[in-house]
Write a protein that holds these residues in place. Sequence first.
Motif: not given
Length: 71
Positions: A43-54
Motif C-alpha cells: 500500500a505504501v509503494g502504491a501511494a508513492q507511485q500515485a504521488r509521483a504520477v500526480l
Amino acid sequence: MQHDLQLRAAARVIYDACYPSEEWTPVGFDDAERFKTVHYRQAVGAAQQARAVLVDRADQPSLFTMTPAHA
C-alpha cells in the motif's frame, strides 16, 4: 512514515480499498503499519507511485482547457 501525513493517508485509503476485510488480510491498517506487513508495504509503494504520477500531472497541460469563448 508518520511524518508524511499525506502519504500515510493515501496508503491507508489504498490499503482499505485493496484489503477490505479479514479475508484479505488479518489485521487493520494500524497493526499492519506497526508490524510492517507485506500488505502495508504494498500500500505504501502504491501511494508513492500515485504521488509521483500526480506530481507529474501538475506539469502537464489539461486536455480540456477553457478558452475565453467557452468560459
